[in-house]
Design an enzyme around this catalytic site. Sequence first.
Site, mmCIF file in Angstrom:
data_model
loop_
_atom_site.group_PDB
_atom_site.id
_atom_site.type_symbol
_atom_site.label_atom_id
_atom_site.label_comp_id
_atom_site.label_asym_id
_atom_site.label_seq_id
_atom_site.Cartn_x
_atom_site.Cartn_y
_atom_site.Cartn_z
ATOM 1 N N LYS A 9 78.588 62.805 23.890
ATOM 2 C CA LYS A 9 77.809 63.776 24.350
ATOM 3 C C LYS A 9 76.356 64.069 23.375
ATOM 4 C CE LYS A 9 81.205 66.186 27.181
ATOM 5 N NZ LYS A 9 81.837 67.415 27.626
ATOM 6 N N TYR A 49 79.745 65.264 37.432
ATOM 7 C CA TYR A 49 80.227 66.587 37.285
ATOM 8 C C TYR A 49 80.202 67.252 38.553
ATOM 9 C CZ TYR A 49 80.580 66.128 32.207
ATOM 10 O OH TYR A 49 80.690 65.711 30.932
ATOM 11 N N ASN A 112 81.949 69.958 23.479
ATOM 12 C CA ASN A 112 83.235 69.397 23.208
ATOM 13 C C ASN A 112 82.987 67.929 22.883
ATOM 14 O OD1 ASN A 112 83.038 68.425 25.683
ATOM 15 N ND2 ASN A 112 85.117 69.561 26.500
ATOM 16 N N HIS A 115 83.210 62.826 26.509
ATOM 17 C CA HIS A 115 83.911 62.713 27.896
ATOM 18 C C HIS A 115 84.878 61.678 27.708
ATOM 19 C CE1 HIS A 115 84.252 62.387 31.921
ATOM 20 N NE2 HIS A 115 84.200 61.102 31.856
ATOM 21 N N GLU A 126 83.822 55.719 37.339
ATOM 22 C CA GLU A 126 83.052 56.165 36.119
ATOM 23 C C GLU A 126 82.291 55.056 35.479
ATOM 24 O OE1 GLU A 126 85.043 59.293 33.771
ATOM 25 O OE2 GLU A 126 84.835 60.504 35.376
HETATM 26 P P1 IDP Z 1 87.188 67.193 30.499
HETATM 27 O O1 IDP Z 1 85.980 67.140 29.902
HETATM 28 O O2 IDP Z 1 88.382 67.708 29.380
HETATM 29 O O3 IDP Z 1 87.807 66.303 31.407
HETATM 30 P P2 IDP Z 1 86.633 68.877 32.730
HETATM 31 O O4 IDP Z 1 87.575 70.007 33.393
HETATM 32 O O5 IDP Z 1 86.318 67.537 33.674
HETATM 33 O O6 IDP Z 1 87.260 68.724 31.324
HETATM 34 O O7 IDP Z 1 84.988 69.423 32.519
HETATM 35 C C1 IDP Z 1 83.741 68.802 32.092
HETATM 36 C C2 IDP Z 1 83.383 69.533 31.197
HETATM 37 O O8 IDP Z 1 82.735 70.705 31.499
HETATM 38 C C3 IDP Z 1 84.160 69.766 30.010
HETATM 39 O O9 IDP Z 1 84.078 68.741 29.052
HETATM 40 C C4 IDP Z 1 83.195 70.831 29.139
HETATM 41 O O10 IDP Z 1 82.097 70.210 28.537
HETATM 42 C C5 IDP Z 1 82.682 71.539 30.528
HETATM 43 N N1 IDP Z 1 83.537 72.810 30.850
HETATM 44 C C6 IDP Z 1 84.725 72.654 31.308
HETATM 45 N N2 IDP Z 1 85.332 73.818 31.669
HETATM 46 C C7 IDP Z 1 84.471 74.693 31.103
HETATM 47 C C8 IDP Z 1 84.510 76.101 30.828
HETATM 48 O O11 IDP Z 1 85.414 76.876 31.120
HETATM 49 N N3 IDP Z 1 83.335 76.661 30.227
HETATM 50 C C9 IDP Z 1 82.213 76.040 29.742
HETATM 51 N N4 IDP Z 1 82.141 74.696 29.791
HETATM 52 C C10 IDP Z 1 83.394 74.113 30.774
HETATM 53 MG MG MG Z 2 87.093 65.729 33.433
#
Ligand code: IDP
Ligand code: MG
Length: 157
Positions: A9, A49, A112, A115, A126
């Site tokens: 990212k 997303y 984080n 992805h 994807e």
């Molecule tokens: P993942 O990346 O672990 O698969 P997902 O639920 O698919 O998690 O969410 C996609 C991305 O959205 C996350 O990697 C993070 O960057 C962001 N995200 C998910 N949940 C939150 C939240 O509660 N607050 C802020 N950002 C979030």
């Molecule tokens: Mg995800």
Amino acid sequence: MEKTLILIKPNAIQRGLTGDIITRFERKGLRFAGIKMLFMDDELVAEHYSHLKDRPFFPYLKASMQASPLIACCLEGAEAVETVRLMVGATNSRKALPGTIRGDFSMSGEQNVVHASDSVENALVEINRFFKPEELFDYQSAVTCFEYGGEETLKFK
Ligand code: IDP
Ligand code: MG
């Protein structure tokens, strides 16, 4: 063998973590089938997303994914989707275990660093989203027989 998609990212690019992240996957024995740098336009963010489009943090997530170009990688290996998700760790980096990429390199639930596809089915979608067929490479690794046992080589061919 199974393929999965990872995105390094923009926050990882900005923080100079690209090499460390790529090294982790290489050292594990995952093979790079494709790698490219790109900017995620509005359409690509909305598609990638779509499961989060109604969440209050979506505008922040979108801005963070468009803060700079990112690096997309297609990784290949036995049970690559599950293995890579384990290496990446929990979504909220503060809860991600030490030793995982998010656990070691991030303090954030949003920023984080990577992805990773969450299922074999989503990985196929994807990979198609980020790579054209001609951008993926099928080649023999000289060390596969040292990375996998004989039974695994047959099972995960
Ligand atoms: P993942 O990346 O672990 O698969 P997902 O639920 O698919 O998690 O969410 C996609 C991305 O959205 C996350 O990697 C993070 O960057 C962001 N995200 C998910 N949940 C939150 C939240 O509660 N607050 C802020 N950002 C979030
Ligand atoms: Mg995800």
